[in-house]
Each structure stands twice: as structure tokens, then as C-alpha cells.
Design a protein around this motif. Structure first.
Motif, PDB file in Angstrom:
ATOM      1  N   GLN A  62       0.835  -1.202   0.000  1.00 35.19           N
ATOM      2  CA  GLN A  62       0.000   0.000   0.000  1.00 35.19           C
ATOM      3  C   GLN A  62       0.872   1.256   0.000  1.00 35.19           C
ATOM      4  OE1 GLN A  62      -2.203  -1.045   3.533  1.00 35.19           O
ATOM      5  NE2 GLN A  62      -4.058  -1.524   2.358  1.00 35.19           N
ATOM      6  N   PHE A  63       1.980   1.210   0.727  1.00 33.92           N
ATOM      7  CA  PHE A  63       2.900   2.344   0.714  1.00 33.92           C
ATOM      8  C   PHE A  63       3.490   2.554  -0.676  1.00 33.92           C
ATOM      9  CE2 PHE A  63       3.608   3.643   5.119  1.00 33.92           C
ATOM     10  CZ  PHE A  63       3.996   4.947   4.880  1.00 33.92           C
ATOM     11  N   LYS A  64       3.866   1.441  -1.300  1.00 35.92           N
ATOM     12  CA  LYS A  64       4.475   1.554  -2.630  1.00 35.92           C
ATOM     13  C   LYS A  64       3.485   2.153  -3.626  1.00 35.92           C
ATOM     14  CE  LYS A  64       7.268  -1.047  -5.908  1.00 35.92           C
ATOM     15  NZ  LYS A  64       7.875  -2.350  -6.219  1.00 35.92           N
ATOM     16  N   GLU A  65       2.213   1.761  -3.526  1.00 34.41           N
ATOM     17  CA  GLU A  65       1.191   2.325  -4.415  1.00 34.41           C
ATOM     18  C   GLU A  65       1.082   3.840  -4.210  1.00 34.41           C
ATOM     19  OE1 GLU A  65      -1.699  -1.644  -4.527  1.00 34.41           O
ATOM     20  OE2 GLU A  65      -2.308   0.145  -3.429  1.00 34.41           O
ATOM     21  N   ALA A  66       1.129   4.267  -2.944  1.00 30.67           N
ATOM     22  CA  ALA A  66       1.057   5.701  -2.664  1.00 30.67           C
ATOM     23  C   ALA A  66       2.264   6.434  -3.247  1.00 30.67           C
ATOM     24  CB  ALA A  66       0.964   5.942  -1.159  1.00 30.67           C
ATOM     25  N   ILE A  67       3.441   5.816  -3.136  1.00 28.95           N
ATOM     26  CA  ILE A  67       4.660   6.428  -3.680  1.00 28.95           C
ATOM     27  C   ILE A  67       4.576   6.531  -5.200  1.00 28.95           C
ATOM     28  CG2 ILE A  67       7.119   5.976  -4.052  1.00 28.95           C
ATOM     29  CD1 ILE A  67       7.193   4.941  -1.150  1.00 28.95           C
ATOM     30  N   ILE A  89      -1.847   9.671   5.019  1.00 29.19           N
ATOM     31  CA  ILE A  89      -0.414   9.800   5.306  1.00 29.19           C
ATOM     32  C   ILE A  89      -0.068  11.244   5.651  1.00 29.19           C
ATOM     33  CG2 ILE A  89       1.896   9.636   4.306  1.00 29.19           C
ATOM     34  CD1 ILE A  89       0.890   7.234   2.693  1.00 29.19           C
ATOM     35  N   SER A  90      -0.645  12.192   4.895  1.00 23.06           N
ATOM     36  CA  SER A  90      -0.356  13.599   5.175  1.00 23.06           C
ATOM     37  C   SER A  90      -0.848  13.996   6.558  1.00 23.06           C
ATOM     38  CB  SER A  90      -0.988  14.487   4.098  1.00 23.06           C
ATOM     39  OG  SER A  90      -2.403  14.532   4.231  1.00 23.06           O
ATOM     40  N   THR A 100       3.457  16.055   1.411  1.00 25.56           N
ATOM     41  CA  THR A 100       3.416  14.586   1.446  1.00 25.56           C
ATOM     42  C   THR A 100       3.785  14.004   0.093  1.00 25.56           C
ATOM     43  OG1 THR A 100       1.711  14.640   3.156  1.00 25.56           O
ATOM     44  CG2 THR A 100       1.964  12.577   1.926  1.00 25.56           C
ATOM     45  N   LYS A 101       3.253  14.594  -0.985  1.00 25.71           N
ATOM     46  CA  LYS A 101       3.594  14.101  -2.326  1.00 25.71           C
ATOM     47  C   LYS A 101       5.101  14.191  -2.568  1.00 25.71           C
ATOM     48  CE  LYS A 101       0.613  16.872  -4.343  1.00 25.71           C
ATOM     49  NZ  LYS A 101      -0.009  17.618  -5.455  1.00 25.71           N
ATOM     50  N   THR A 102       5.701  15.328  -2.170  1.00 20.64           N
ATOM     51  CA  THR A 102       7.130  15.500  -2.407  1.00 20.64           C
ATOM     52  C   THR A 102       7.957  14.521  -1.579  1.00 20.64           C
ATOM     53  OG1 THR A 102       6.814  17.827  -2.931  1.00 20.64           O
ATOM     54  CG2 THR A 102       9.044  17.141  -2.298  1.00 20.64           C
ATOM     55  N   LEU A 103       7.584  14.345  -0.313  1.00 23.41           N
ATOM     56  CA  LEU A 103       8.324  13.412   0.545  1.00 23.41           C
ATOM     57  C   LEU A 103       8.209  11.990   0.018  1.00 23.41           C
ATOM     58  CD1 LEU A 103       7.518  14.786   4.120  1.00 23.41           C
ATOM     59  CD2 LEU A 103       9.389  15.386   2.590  1.00 23.41           C
TER      60      LEU A 103
END
Length: 730
Positions: A62-67, A89-90, A100-103
């Protein structure tokens, strides 16, 4: 910056230890940052703490999908659950969706991060981002235009627009520099204004350096801090000293994490300048912090160099720091510096022929544990337990008994109780590596192979976290140590599979531990590779492996010189003697055997019985073997008598109680030397002594050695008994 110490060398088998402690991370003057659903958790020996975030059970997938969504456009390109996930996450981080998108994108740009470590990496990046926010919020330039630019930069930072933040902060810097140039023309009336502008330029440049640090661009950060130093006007020594120290810290991180020795040398020079420009009497604790950081950097570089000068300088730096970091004033800083001192003393002890430095290291670690208690600072307690295990292991390798080795195993197992893999994976891997070294050392002194198999398992576990992509030098360390354990198992196998695996592991290690990068470690691995090649060559019909073993050992001696490290030099000399003997047995003449005898006798000049009794006995055993082979090619008995004397000497330390398998090996060698002497004499006394030696050998090896080797001893014994019977007329 690292929270550990790198390699140390085991004398027998030349393993590489990893110390997990304070020496890898410089103290920072800033305070930790905490926000949102994240909390500060101390996990290293630096004053900077880590931000730990709870992401409410998101899986690595799920983290990888968000990244991936962030890389393609972030929340704007996501729908449904994925959009909610990024928003969650934000909220957890307590930052804007744009940030959050940049991080997430920064984390995603590093392809070497395993999926299961994405959340951990995002936590670290978020910690740096929080610090950046605080620095940006504190900026207050006197120049109104610059102030407007700073105000514009703040929301860009808040929204994660780092490229715009770079540009706006650069514009602020340039604006203030331009204003300063104007102020210089009016110096008599505007000196104060000029200083304010230059201080503002320094501050905004330092803020940009913090952006670079957040992005892990350490060299860029160091360069920006250097500019900040240059912008600080006279009369502001404290600010000047602070930026100097931050520049040195960035160079330390570049040198430690990226293997950049030039950066380490630059950091050392800047720390020393900092100590001169802002001396002890101005701010004693700050001075002590810089002394500690100087010691850290000297120790890191000293590990990579052949000599001991840098390590000696590190000891001086730590002891200077302890003059102000007293137990009464700052007990945990005192304990941290004691740990750092212990690590460096241990490094020096590994290169000394005596044990005084190693005993000092043990004392330093135990002193640190007076304040680094398990209840108070469990992770620091575990790191110091690991380092204590390292020093005990080194002492145990030089002792005849196993008490120190057992203590080392106990210390490592204790450290693992407070270093769970899920929380501190690299520290866990380093302790697993060190546990493997201690288990191997114990396994070499026991009949069975259980400890050796445990050692192999420990090294392979360490390699699951210490990957080549993440920590290349530590990966090479674990590969070397795995090769050592496989080699030890290969000595007890009838086949060559384990030895071939050992050679493969050593060659892999040399791909990262190059002579240019880490000459000391390179020489260790060369030494180990030479032994494995010799053992393989002895089981093959040709001489190619043996010739390569001689070449590899000779190369190792170019770094392992007698002047720099007498014990290590003697170890490799001993190995070279073995390889020369093996070659000499396959040649018609005696030149190689003569060389082997000469080399082994030279090794004994440093391998003294009173200092390293078991190593002395090993070389006596090998010398006896070489003399026996040489005597077999000569007509007289002088060489054979010398061989018997050397083997009897070896048995004075290689006792059945201490090292049963080594004792049995020497008994076997003694049997062969006595048999050859007996063949050249008229009576049966020597032949009977040979049979007695082989009988003793078989009481230990019948169930421990390969069947073909046991059968060969039995055949030699039966043949000798038949010779006795013929001479006795029976």
C-alpha cells in the motif's frame, strides 16, 4: 550519519567485526522536532533524534502504491482509496498534501530501498522536513525584499515545492548580498545594517543547506554551509563557529555513508579550525562536543587506513572531550564518549601484539554501562553490550581457553534482546554478524560442527538486512565472515563444496572492499582468500590454486607489514609458509620447502608463546610439517628431529582440553614425522611412538574428521605396526 562502528579483525580466521555504537554519528546542536501522529525516539548516539511515525497498519504494498501515485502526480492523479491513503499519510505526518507528495517522491526516487523499509525511510525524510520547516519559520531577514521572498518560500516548503524553495531562498540570499554591497559604500553610517544583511544571507544559505540535507545531498549541503560561514561578518564568532561545525558534520556524513575519504579529511580540518576559532573557555560543552565529533571522524578514517596515527589522534580527542563531558555534569554524554573511546582503543588493540589496549577497551565499555543502563536507555545499552562483546571476542581469540569467547556470545545475545530486527534492522544485522564471529571462534575449538553451522546461519541472517545496495562495506564484511565459517566447515568435509563457496564469498567481498577504499580490510580478505585457495589446491592435482594462494598472500603482506601490525603480518606469513610447503610437496627440488621453513621461522619472531600461545603453537605445528616434508627428501635425520621437536612444542599449548581438534591434528603430524625417523633407524622405538600418536589422534577424530582422512590414518598405523612386527621378528 552512522550509529555504529565498522570493521575489526579477528586474528584466527581474520573476521571483520562491526561495532554498533556512538562513533558513527556526530552530535548536533539542534533540538529534535516532533509533530502530528509522529513522536521522537532516540536510536543513535547523536543529539539529533529520529521521528517515528505510526501509519496505522499500511502494508509495504500500500505504501508503494502511494509512492507510485505521488511520482505520477500525487493526490491529483489518484482516485478513491488511493487518494484517501495519501491524505491519511499527510494527516499522520502533520504536513500538507503537497509536502506529502514530495516526501513520497523523494523516497520513491531511491530504488535501493526495500518495500518493507519504505515507511521507515519516509519517517526519516519527514523528520528532516520538520526540521526544515522550523528553520524556515525562524528566518527573519532585515531586508524587506528578502523577507518577502522568505515569506514566499515558506508556503512552497509547506507544500513540498522544494525547487521553488531553492530558488526563492537563493533570491533572498542574492537580494541580501546586493543590499550588503550597497551598505558597504555607506560603511560609516551603515555598518550595523551590513552585518544584519550578511547574517541574513548566511541564515538563508544555511536554510538552503538544510534543504540539501533533507534531500541527502551531503556535499551540496557542506558547500552551502561553507558559503554561510563566509557570509558571517566579523564579531559574530558563535554563528561562524556553528556553521563551521555544521559544514564538518555534513562532510562527515558524506565520508561515512558514501565512502568519501577526502570528505572525512576535510571534516577533520574544519573541526580543528573550529576548536581554534571558538576555544574551550568560550563554551566548554560545545568544545567537548566538537572534540567528540573530531574523534568520530578520525576513527572512521583510521579504520580505512593502514597505520594507527589517526586512531591515536581519535583517542586524544575523546579524552579531551571527557575533560568537560564529566559523569556528574552530563552523565549520558560522558557514557557515549566512553563508548566511543572504547571502540577506538579496541581498533588499536587489534593492531597491537599485546592485549593492553583491548583490556582498556573492555574497561571503557563497562564504565559506560554504569550510566547506559538497560532500564534508562535500552538501545544504547544494547549497542554498548555489542561493543563489549567485540572486545571480549578479540581477547578470547588470544586466550587459550574459551571463557572470554563465551562471555562475548552472552554479550551479543543480550544486545539482540534490545535490538529487534523490526525496529533497528541494520543494528540487528551488525550484532548477528558479530555473534557469528564468536560462534565460529568457539566452533573451531570444539569437535562438532554445531557452532560453525550456527555461525553460517548468523552471517546469512545479517546479509538479509546488510545488503550491498544499502551498506556496501558492511555487506563485504559479512561476506568475508561467511567465507571464514564456510572455510572452517570445509576443513572438516571430505568434498570441496564448502571451500568453493568460501572462495566465492571472499571474491564477492573484494568487489566492495578494494585496496584503494579500505586497504586494511582488503588485506584481511586477501589473507582469508589465500587460505581457502591453499586448502582447495591441496585437494587438486594441479598447482594453479596453490600458485594463486602464494600470490594472494604476498599481496596481503604489502598492507599487512610487520611495522604496522606485527600480529597480522605474522598470521599472513604463516599462511604463506603453508602455501609454499604445499607447492614444495609437488616439486622435485627443495627450494619451496626451504622457503616455507624460513617464512614460518620468521613468523615465530612475532608469534611469541607468552603473548599468543595458540597462534605460536599453530606456527610450531606448521613448521614441524614443513621440516618433516623437507627431511623426507634428505638422507639424514636432522630435519626430522627438528620436526619432532617443533611438534612436541606445539602440543604444550595445543592440549586436548583446550583445542581437541588442533591437538589431534598435531598428533597426526607427529605420527608421520616419527614414522619417517623410525624408517631410518634400526629399532622400533620411534615407530611405536608414531603408533601411539595416531592412536591418540583417532580418539578425537574418528567421529569428527571425514571418513577418508580417518581411514588414511588407520592405514598408516597398520602399515607401521606391520613394520614393527617385521623388525621384531614376529
Amino acid at each position: 550519519m552512522r550509529g555504529y562502528n565498522k570493521t575489526a579483525i579477528a586474528l584466527a580466521g581474520a573476521a571483520l567485526l562491526i561495532s554498533v555504537s556512538s562513533t558513527g554519528q556526530a552530535f548536533a546542536a539542534d533540538n529534535p522536532v516532533s509533530a502530528g501522529a509522529c513522536s521522537v525516539a532516540g536510536g543513535r548516539d547523536a543529539s539529533n533524534n529520529n521521528l517515528t511515525c505510526n501509519f496505522f497498519g499500511l502494508t509495504p504494498e500500500q505504501f508503494k502504491e502511494a509512492i507510485e501515485a505521488a511520482a505520477k502526480g500525487g493526490a491529483a492523479g489518484a482516485t478513491g482509496p488511493l487518494l484517501d491513503r495519501i491524505v491519511d499519510i499527510s494527516k499522520t505526518l502533520g504536513v500538507t498534501a503537497g509536502a506529502t507528495k514530495t516526501l513520497l517522491r523523494i523516497v520513491g526516487e531511491d530504488a535501493n530501498i526495500p518495500d518493507e523499509k519504505l515507511a521507515e525511510t519516509l519517517t526519516r525524510v519527514a523528520n528532516d522536513y520538520k526540521k526544515l520547516q522550523a528553520v524556515a519559520a525562524a528566518l527573519n531577514p532585515a531586508n524587506s525584499t528578502a523577507m518577502n521572498l522568505v515569506k514566499q518560500a515558506r508556503p512552497e516548503i509547506e507544500n513540498g515545492h522544494f525547487e521553488l524553495a531553492h530558488e526563492l531562498l537563493r533570491q533572498a540570499t542574492q537580494t541580501q548580498i546586493a543590499a550588503a554591497e550597497e551598505a558597504r559604500r555607506l560603511r560609516d553610517q551603515a555598518q550595523t545594517a551590513e552585518d544584519a544583511e550578511m547574517l541574513g544571507a548566511a541564515d538563508s544559505t544555511a536554510a538552503e543547506a538544510e534543504v540539501a540535507l533533507t534531500e541527502r545531498h551531503y556535499s551540496q549541503a557542506a558547500s552551502l554551509f561553507r558559503q554561510a560561514v563566509e557570509y558571517v561578518p566579523p564579531g559574530h564568532e558563535a554563528v561562524h563557529a556553528d556553521y563551521m561545525e555544521r559544514q564538518a558534520n555534513a562532510l562527515n556524513a558524506q565520508g561515512d555513508e558514501r565512502g568519501d575519504n577526502a570528505a572525512l579529511r576535510d571534516a577533520i580540518e574544519i573541526y580543528r579550525q573550529r576548536l581554534v576559532t571558538y576555544p574551550r573557555e568560550r563554551e566548554p560543552l560545545s568544545w567537548a562536543r566538537v572534540q567528540n565529533n573530531l574523534g568520530i571522524t578520525l576513527e572512521i578514517l583510521g579504520e580505512r587506513e593502514s597505520g594507527t596515527a589517526r586512531l591515536e589522534e581519535a583517542v586524544v580527542a575523546y579524552r579531551s572531550a571527557l575533560q568537560e563531558f564529566t559523569r556528574e555534569r552530563v552523565p549520558l554524554e560522558w557514557a557515549r564518549t566512553q563508548t566511543n573511546l572504547g571502540v577506538t582503543l579496541q581498533r588499536l588493540g587489534e593492531r597491537d601484539s599485546g592485549t593492553a589496549r583491548l583490556e582498556e577497551a573492555v574497561t571503557a565499555y563497562r564504565t559506560a554501562l554504569l550510566e547506559r543502563t538497560r532500564e534508562r536507555v535500552p538501545i544504547d545499552w544494547a549497542l554498548t553490550q555489542n561493543n563489549l562483546g567485540n572486545a571480549l571476542l578479540k581477547l578470547g581469540e588470544r586466550d587459550s581457553g574459551t571463557a572470554r569467547l563465551e562471555q562475548a556470545v552472552a554479550a551479543y545475545r543480550a544486545a539482540l534482546q534490545e535490538s529487534p530486527r523490526e525496529q533497528v534492522p541494520l543494528d540487528w544485522a551488525r550484532i548477528q554478524n558479530n555473534l557469528g564471529i564468536a560462534l565460529k571462534a568457539l566452533g573451531e575449538r570444539e569437535r562438532g560442527t554445531a557452532r560453525l553451522e550456527q555461525a553460517v546461519a548468523a552471517y546469512r541472517a545479517a546479509l538479509e538486512e546488510s545488503t550491498r545496495q544499502r551498506v556496501p562495506i558492511e555487506w563485504a564484511t559479512a561476506q568475508n565472515n561467511l567465507g571464514n565459517a564456510l572455510k572452517a566447515l570445509g576443513e572438516r568435509d571430505s568434498g570441496t563444496a564448502r571451500l568453493e563457496q568460501a572462495v566465492t564469498a571472499y571474491r564477492a567481498a573484494l568487489e566492495e572492499s578494494t585496496r584503494e577504499r579500505v586497504p586494511f580490510n582488503w588485506a584481511i580478505i586477501q589473507n582469508n582468500l589465500g587460505e581457502a585457495l591453499r586448502m582447495l589446491g591441496e585437494q587438486e592435482s594441479g598447482t594453479a590454486r596453490l600458485e594463486e594462494a602464494v600470490a594472494v598472500d604476498s599481496a596481503a603482506l604489502e598492507e599487512r607489514t610487520r611495522e604496522r601490525m606485527p600480529f597480522k603480518w605474522a598470521e599472513t606469513e604463516n599462511n604463506l609458509g603453508r602455501a609454499l610447503q604445499a607447492l614444495g610437496e609437488r616439486e622435485r627440488g627443495t627450494a619451496r620447502l626451504e622457503q616455507a621453513v624460513a617464512v614460518l621461522r620468521t613468523a615465530l619472531e612475532e608469534r611469541k608463546r607468552e603473548q599468543v600461545p595458540l597462534d605460536w603453537a599453530t606456527t610450531q605445528n606448521d613448521l614441524g610439517n614443513a621440516l618433516q616434508k623437507l627431511g623426507g627428501l634428505e638422507s639424514g635425520t636432522a630435519r626430522l628431529e627438528q620436526a619432532v621437536a617443533a611438534l612436541h612444542a606445539a602440543l604444550e599449548e595445543r592440549t586436548r582440553e583446550r583445542v581437541p581438534l588442533d591437538w589431534a591434528e598435531t598428533q597426526n603430524n607427529l605420527g608421520h614425522a616419527l614414522r619417517k625417523l623410525g624408517e631410518r633407524e634400526n629399532g622400533t622405538a620411534r615407530l611405536k611412538e608414531a603408533v601411539k600418536a595416531w592412536d591418540a589422534c583417532l580418539t578425537v577424530t574418528s567421529s569428527a574428521w571425514p571418513a577418508n582422512k580417518v581411514e588414511a590414518i588407520g592405514a598408516a598405523e597398520r602399515d607401521t605396526q606391520a613394520m614393527i612386527a617385521r623388525r621384531s621378528g614376529k
